[in-house]
Design an enzyme around this catalytic site. Structure first.
Site, mmCIF file in Angstrom:
data_model
loop_
_atom_site.group_PDB
_atom_site.id
_atom_site.type_symbol
_atom_site.label_atom_id
_atom_site.label_comp_id
_atom_site.label_asym_id
_atom_site.label_seq_id
_atom_site.Cartn_x
_atom_site.Cartn_y
_atom_site.Cartn_z
ATOM 1 N N LYS A 178 0.642 -1.136 0.065
ATOM 2 C CA LYS A 178 -0.245 -0.324 0.315
ATOM 3 C C LYS A 178 0.941 1.128 -0.069
ATOM 4 C CE LYS A 178 -0.841 0.174 5.273
ATOM 5 N NZ LYS A 178 -1.563 -0.867 6.320
ATOM 6 N N ARG A 236 -10.976 0.184 14.515
ATOM 7 C CA ARG A 236 -10.788 0.817 13.792
ATOM 8 C C ARG A 236 -11.636 0.355 12.313
ATOM 9 N NH1 ARG A 236 -4.781 2.283 10.640
ATOM 10 N NH2 ARG A 236 -5.328 -0.598 10.657
ATOM 11 N N TYR A 264 15.434 30.788 9.040
ATOM 12 C CA TYR A 264 14.093 31.053 8.949
ATOM 13 C C TYR A 264 14.211 31.318 10.471
ATOM 14 C CZ TYR A 264 12.955 30.938 4.224
ATOM 15 O OH TYR A 264 12.297 31.318 3.070
HETATM 16 C C1 LIG Z 1 -0.541 -1.214 6.517
HETATM 17 C C2 LIG Z 1 -0.961 -2.953 7.273
HETATM 18 C C3 LIG Z 1 -0.248 -3.996 7.943
HETATM 19 C C4 LIG Z 1 1.046 -3.930 7.480
HETATM 20 O O1 LIG Z 1 1.367 -3.418 8.831
HETATM 21 P P1 LIG Z 1 3.094 -3.050 8.892
HETATM 22 O O2 LIG Z 1 3.052 -2.703 10.358
HETATM 23 O O3 LIG Z 1 3.735 -2.137 8.192
HETATM 24 O O4 LIG Z 1 4.053 -4.275 9.259
HETATM 25 C C5 LIG Z 1 -0.308 -4.944 7.395
HETATM 26 N N1 LIG Z 1 -2.145 -5.265 8.068
HETATM 27 C C6 LIG Z 1 -2.816 -4.520 7.492
HETATM 28 C C7 LIG Z 1 -4.706 -4.317 7.768
HETATM 29 C C8 LIG Z 1 -2.486 -3.316 6.868
HETATM 30 O O5 LIG Z 1 -3.364 -2.016 6.736
#
Ligand SMILES: *Cc1c(COP(=O)(O)O)cnc(C)c1O
Length: 371
Positions: A35, A130, A263
């Site tokens: 992702k 979630r 800055y």
């Molecule tokens: C992003 C995600 C993962 C991977 O998580 P990591 O901490 O990067 O290994 C696994 N499962 C779900 C549902 C996710 O959204």
């Protein structure tokens, strides 16, 4: 000459890290989580290095299309499922598997016209609150899905909130087990932190059956970050950095005591101090909130930032690197010259964030080379 900033993607490290996940979960099939454009690395750039996975997990339908365009015929899982009924057509067309986390997604499926039934992953909310069905609603959702002609196999999954920390996973595993005890189907629980820290969850029973990890979901570990940094670093987990952000000095300044840099003039020299100006700023994805003192390598030597990060530049204290000059290599994170290294986890920690965010924020204007 282009601006000297550049990102490098280390494909051998990606393969190594994937193999680490495989070794830790030898009985499980492995989702390579790609992702967010492979955590900022670029799906097309990582694809060959990660194609030893059993499937790819992501959440953007356009990214799923890009994987099919690379001729990946294996499983693809949409981790948030579909966002509207139309998305189911793409699932049918591209053979995408999808998470079902709410009743509305079941409603949409029930009205979807498809020749090929879909493989779905029923998401159970075991405590993260979630996505997913509550443990008490899980069985009803499974029964509903199971009755649909649009649905083929139903797998069961949940996601851990604390696999990287002291709270751990036991309470969530217990909630998941209780909710799913009498339901058939493959299971998918572990993220990177659980693969690394709770490997027993991914190992088969002595009779060969895998109980809770038919599929593990490896995300951040593939990209060479330690999910539980600073408790452990990537050397501890035998992971290798997969992204380097490097640039060069484009100017130096000699500050007298009392003079300031950047800055807001937040850094004041207390003694004569040589400063290097690096062609890297927040418009490249370097975190603006990284405070003075954030580590940086100049010619492979560890230095620290001073003052505020600007859009296109940041300043470093060259005291530890007196030989540095315009053109000197600056490593913001990753692999430096002569075997030097600056773990992204250290930079992230100094900036009050995590390696995930830094990698995902790599800006489009930064040229990327695959090495
Ligand atoms: C992003 C995600 C993962 C991977 O998580 P990591 O901490 O990067 O290994 C696994 N499962 C779900 C549902 C996710 O959204």
């Amino acid at each position: 000459m282009p601006r000297p900033i550049q990102a490098l993607i280390h494909v051998a490290a990606l393969s190594h890290n994937l193999a680490r996940a495989r070794a830790l979960a030898p009985d499980a099939r492995l989702w390579s989580v790609v992702k967010a454009d492979a955590y900022g690395h670029g799906i097309e750039r990582v694809f060959d290095a990660l194609r030893a996975a059993d499937g790819f997990a992501l959440l953007d339908l356009a990214e799923a299309q890009r994987l099919r365009a690379l001729d990946w015929r294996g499983p693809i899982l949409l981790l948030e499922g579909v966002f509207e009924p139309r998305d189911l057509e793409l699932c049918s067309r591209l053979g995408l598997w999808h998470v079902v986390h709410c009743e509305q997604q079941i409603d949409w499926l029930s009205r979807h016209k498809t020749h090929e039934p879909h493989r779905v992953f029923l998401k159970i909310n075991s405590g993260m609150n979630r996505l997913g069905f509550t443990p008490t609603a899980a069985r009803g959702a499974w029964v509903r899905l199971n009755a649909l002609p649009q649905v083929d196999e139903i797998s069961l999954m949940t996601h851990f909130s604390d696999a990287d920390g002291p709270r751990g996973i036991a309470h969530q595993v217990q909630a998941f087990d209780a909710a799913t005890a009498d339901l058939p189907g493959e299971r998918s629980l572990s993220n990177s932190a659980a693969i690394l820290r709770h490997p027993a969850l991914s190992v088969g029973r002595s009779d060969g059956a895998v109980t809770r990890s038919d599929w593990v979901r490896a995300g951040i570990l593939q990209y060479g970050c330690a999910p539980d940094f600073p408790a452990h670093d990537i050397a501890h987990w035998d992971l290798r950095p997969t992204m380097t952000l490097r640039s060069a000095l484009i100017a130096t300044q000699q500050l007298q005591p009392g003079e300031r840099v950047g800055y807001g003039g937040t850094h004041v020299a207390e003694r004569p101090q040589r400063i290097g100006i690096v062609a890297c700023g927040y418009a490249d994805g370097y975190p603006r909130h990284a405070p003075g003192g954030t580590p940086v390598l100049v010619d492979g030597r560890r230095c620290t930032t001073v003052g505020r990060v600007s859009m296109d530049m940041l300043a470093v204290d060259l005291t530890p690197a007196p030989q540095a000059a315009i053109g000197s290599t600056v490593t913001l994170w990753g692999e430096g010259p002569q075997g030097s290294r600056l773990p992204i986890d250290e930079v992230a920690q100094a900036a009050g964030t995590i390696g995930y965010e830094l990698m995902c924020a790599l800006a489009r204007r930064v040229p990327v080379s695959v090495v």
